[in-house]
Enzyme design. Structure first.
Site, short mmCIF file in Angstrom:
data_model
loop_
_atom_site.label_atom_id
_atom_site.label_comp_id
_atom_site.label_asym_id
_atom_site.label_seq_id
_atom_site.Cartn_x
_atom_site.Cartn_y
_atom_site.Cartn_z
N SER A 13 0.84 -1.22 0.00
CA SER A 13 0.00 0.00 0.00
C SER A 13 0.87 1.26 0.00
CB SER A 13 -0.99 -0.01 1.17
OG SER A 13 -0.34 0.19 2.40
N ARG A 83 12.92 -8.06 4.72
CA ARG A 83 14.18 -8.80 4.87
C ARG A 83 15.30 -7.78 5.06
NH1 ARG A 83 16.12 -12.81 0.04
NH2 ARG A 83 16.54 -14.59 1.37
N ASN A 99 13.58 4.11 4.03
CA ASN A 99 12.62 3.13 4.55
C ASN A 99 11.52 3.88 5.28
OD1 ASN A 99 11.57 0.56 5.35
ND2 ASN A 99 12.45 0.87 7.38
N HIS A 101 8.95 3.30 8.55
CA HIS A 101 8.79 2.44 9.72
C HIS A 101 7.57 2.93 10.52
CE1 HIS A 101 10.09 -0.29 12.88
NE2 HIS A 101 9.76 0.66 13.73
N GLU A 134 23.44 0.29 8.33
CA GLU A 134 23.66 -1.13 8.65
C GLU A 134 22.90 -1.55 9.91
OE1 GLU A 134 25.87 0.89 7.46
OE2 GLU A 134 27.17 -0.16 6.03
N ALA A 165 -1.36 7.75 7.71
CA ALA A 165 -0.33 8.80 7.80
C ALA A 165 0.90 8.44 6.96
CB ALA A 165 0.07 9.02 9.26
N GLU A 166 1.25 7.15 6.90
CA GLU A 166 2.39 6.71 6.08
C GLU A 166 2.16 7.06 4.62
OE1 GLU A 166 3.84 2.66 6.72
OE2 GLU A 166 2.71 2.57 8.59
C1 GAR Z 1 3.82 -0.54 6.76
O1 GAR Z 1 3.08 -0.20 7.92
C2 GAR Z 1 5.29 -0.27 6.98
O2 GAR Z 1 5.54 0.89 7.74
C3 GAR Z 1 5.71 -1.50 7.74
O3 GAR Z 1 5.00 -2.56 7.15
C4 GAR Z 1 3.80 -2.06 6.55
C5 GAR Z 1 3.81 -2.42 5.09
O4 GAR Z 1 2.55 -2.16 4.51
N1 GAR Z 1 7.11 -1.70 7.66
C6 GAR Z 1 7.83 -2.32 8.59
O5 GAR Z 1 7.35 -2.80 9.58
C7 GAR Z 1 9.32 -2.39 8.28
N2 GAR Z 1 9.99 -3.16 9.29
P1 GAR Z 1 2.41 -2.00 2.93
O6 GAR Z 1 3.05 -3.25 2.31
O7 GAR Z 1 0.94 -1.96 2.70
O8 GAR Z 1 3.11 -0.75 2.52
#
Ligand code: GAR
Length: 180
Positions: A13, A83, A99, A101, A134, A165-166
């Site tokens: 998403s 990963r 990234n 998070h 890293e 929000a992401e």
């Molecule tokens: C999102 O909430 C992202 O922030 C999180 O996984 C979800 C992916 O959703 N990422 C992590 O946890 C990274 N360690 P999406 O595939 O629908 O974008």
């Protein structure tokens, strides 16, 4: 526009938001370490070429490097890529991998962030776009958005509010990042 590749492992998403809200960059490749990641279908439907390959990490990353070179990629956006990238890969792409998070880093690195926010009784959570280094979830913070924790929240309700929000934060942060 700057040429961006998005790495996904699942739903995609955030990938979809990055493609649809692209400004100053163009998503020219979506790559996945899971051949059945649902996000791959979304990418194809949006006309973005995909690369999917299941293999040991070194083998995957070597093939990914070739695909990134073929597509003349300058910036990589991880979007639910689950990963950990090798130190060698991160070293070659230093300063060019972002990234997202689902917490207010440096709080709650790693997995299961929403349950940990709730267990700690915190009233504010959020999401963070950061450079990949890293050490897991520890690179420089590029942008953050706070999201309130509401009474009656469980992890899935909080996750949904943070995810919204992401989808707003990540395209905006990437646009600003490629313009810097
Ligand atoms: C999102 O909430 C992202 O922030 C999180 O996984 C979800 C992916 O959703 N990422 C992590 O946890 C990274 N360690 P999406 O595939 O629908 O974008």
């Amino acid at each position: 526009p700057k040429r961006v590749a998005i790495l996904i492992s699942g739903r995609g998403s955030n990938m979809k938001a990055l493609i649809e809200q692209a400004r100053g960059y163009e998503v020219v490749l979506v790559a996945s370490n899971k051949v059945h990641a649902p996000g791959l279908d979304t990418a194809r439907a949006l006309g973005v070429p995909t690369f999917a390959f299941e293999a040991k990490r070194d083998e995957f990353e070597a093939a990914l490097e070739r695909s990134l070179a073929d597509h003349k990629i300058g910036t990589i956006a991880l979007a639910g890529y689950m990963r950990i990238l090798s130190a060698a890969f991160i070293g070659r792409w230093r300063g060019r991998i972002l990234n997202i998070h689902p917490s207010l880093l440096p709080r709650h690195k790693g997995l299961d962030t929403h349950n940990r926010v709730l267990a700690a009784g915190e009233t504010v959570s959020g999401c963070t776009v950061h450079l990949v280094s890293e050490e897991l979830d520890s690179g420089d913070v590029i942008a953050q958005t706070e999201v309130p924790v509401e009474s009656g929240d469980d992890a899935s309700r909080l996750a949904a509010r943070v995810l919204e929000a992401e989808h707003y934060l990540y395209p905006k942060a990437l646009s600003e990042f490629v313009r810097r």
